[in-house]
Write a protein that holds these residues in place. Sequence first.
Motif, short mmCIF file in Angstrom:
data_model
loop_
_atom_site.label_atom_id
_atom_site.label_comp_id
_atom_site.label_asym_id
_atom_site.label_seq_id
_atom_site.Cartn_x
_atom_site.Cartn_y
_atom_site.Cartn_z
N LYS A 202 1.36 -0.61 0.44
CA LYS A 202 -0.04 -0.31 0.12
C LYS A 202 0.71 1.26 -0.01
O LYS A 202 0.75 2.12 -0.97
CB LYS A 202 -0.89 -0.09 1.08
N PHE A 203 1.82 1.43 0.89
CA PHE A 203 2.49 2.24 1.02
C PHE A 203 3.60 2.99 -0.34
O PHE A 203 3.36 4.00 -0.99
CB PHE A 203 4.40 2.07 1.97
N ILE A 204 3.94 1.84 -0.87
CA ILE A 204 4.42 1.37 -2.27
C ILE A 204 3.42 2.94 -3.62
O ILE A 204 3.59 3.32 -4.22
CB ILE A 204 5.13 0.41 -2.95
N ILE A 205 2.52 1.90 -3.83
CA ILE A 205 1.15 2.28 -4.31
C ILE A 205 1.57 4.04 -3.82
O ILE A 205 0.84 4.46 -4.64
CB ILE A 205 0.35 1.85 -3.63
N LYS A 206 0.82 3.78 -2.40
CA LYS A 206 0.85 5.67 -2.33
C LYS A 206 1.73 6.69 -2.89
O LYS A 206 1.60 7.49 -3.33
CB LYS A 206 0.72 5.67 -1.18
N MET A 207 3.27 5.99 -3.07
CA MET A 207 4.66 6.91 -3.36
C MET A 207 3.88 7.25 -4.73
O MET A 207 4.58 8.28 -5.27
CB MET A 207 5.93 6.19 -2.83
N TYR A 208 3.78 5.73 -5.72
CA TYR A 208 3.56 6.10 -6.09
C TYR A 208 2.67 7.44 -6.86
O TYR A 208 3.06 7.89 -8.21
CB TYR A 208 3.67 5.04 -7.71
N ARG A 209 1.47 7.08 -6.59
CA ARG A 209 0.53 8.35 -7.11
C ARG A 209 0.94 9.37 -6.66
O ARG A 209 0.72 10.41 -7.08
CB ARG A 209 -0.49 7.53 -6.57
N LYS A 210 1.92 9.98 -5.89
CA LYS A 210 2.45 10.96 -5.50
C LYS A 210 3.33 11.59 -5.80
O LYS A 210 4.03 12.83 -5.66
CB LYS A 210 2.92 10.79 -3.96
N VAL B 133 9.10 -3.55 -6.89
CA VAL B 133 8.27 -2.62 -6.92
C VAL B 133 7.53 -2.49 -8.36
O VAL B 133 6.09 -2.04 -7.57
CB VAL B 133 8.94 -1.19 -6.44
N GLN B 134 7.95 -2.53 -9.16
CA GLN B 134 7.00 -2.06 -10.57
C GLN B 134 6.53 -3.32 -10.36
O GLN B 134 4.75 -3.19 -10.80
CB GLN B 134 8.28 -2.66 -11.44
N GLU B 135 6.51 -4.64 -10.21
CA GLU B 135 5.18 -6.16 -10.10
C GLU B 135 3.94 -5.74 -8.83
O GLU B 135 3.09 -5.33 -9.12
CB GLU B 135 5.83 -6.91 -9.10
N ILE B 136 4.25 -4.50 -7.84
CA ILE B 136 2.81 -3.90 -7.16
C ILE B 136 2.05 -3.24 -7.89
O ILE B 136 0.94 -3.04 -8.20
CB ILE B 136 3.76 -4.34 -5.74
N ILE B 137 2.95 -2.16 -8.22
CA ILE B 137 2.46 -1.01 -8.99
C ILE B 137 1.38 -1.80 -9.75
O ILE B 137 0.91 -0.97 -10.10
CB ILE B 137 3.54 0.27 -9.61
N GLU B 138 2.33 -2.64 -11.10
CA GLU B 138 1.40 -2.45 -11.94
C GLU B 138 -0.17 -3.64 -11.54
O GLU B 138 -0.74 -3.70 -12.53
CB GLU B 138 1.88 -3.88 -12.80
#
Length: 60
Positions: free
Chosen positions: A27-35, A53-58
């Motif tokens: 969730k933290f990774i996704i939040k950082m990416y969105r920011k 990281v990329q796998e989680i975002i995808e």
Amino acid sequence: MCNLSQGIKEEAYAEGTENGIAKGVAKFIIKMYRKGYEVEQIGDILDMEVEEVQEIIEFE
């Protein structure tokens, strides 16, 4: 959210947990990416491989 989207999201979190990545970190990774953080920055901050990281975002 439709059932398909929910199922995909749950599967991504389950896969992340199986790979030793806690749901909270995903969730933290996704939040950082969105920011606006770059994948490389997130990996560096969390000491993770860019591919992880990329796998989680995808899956988000």
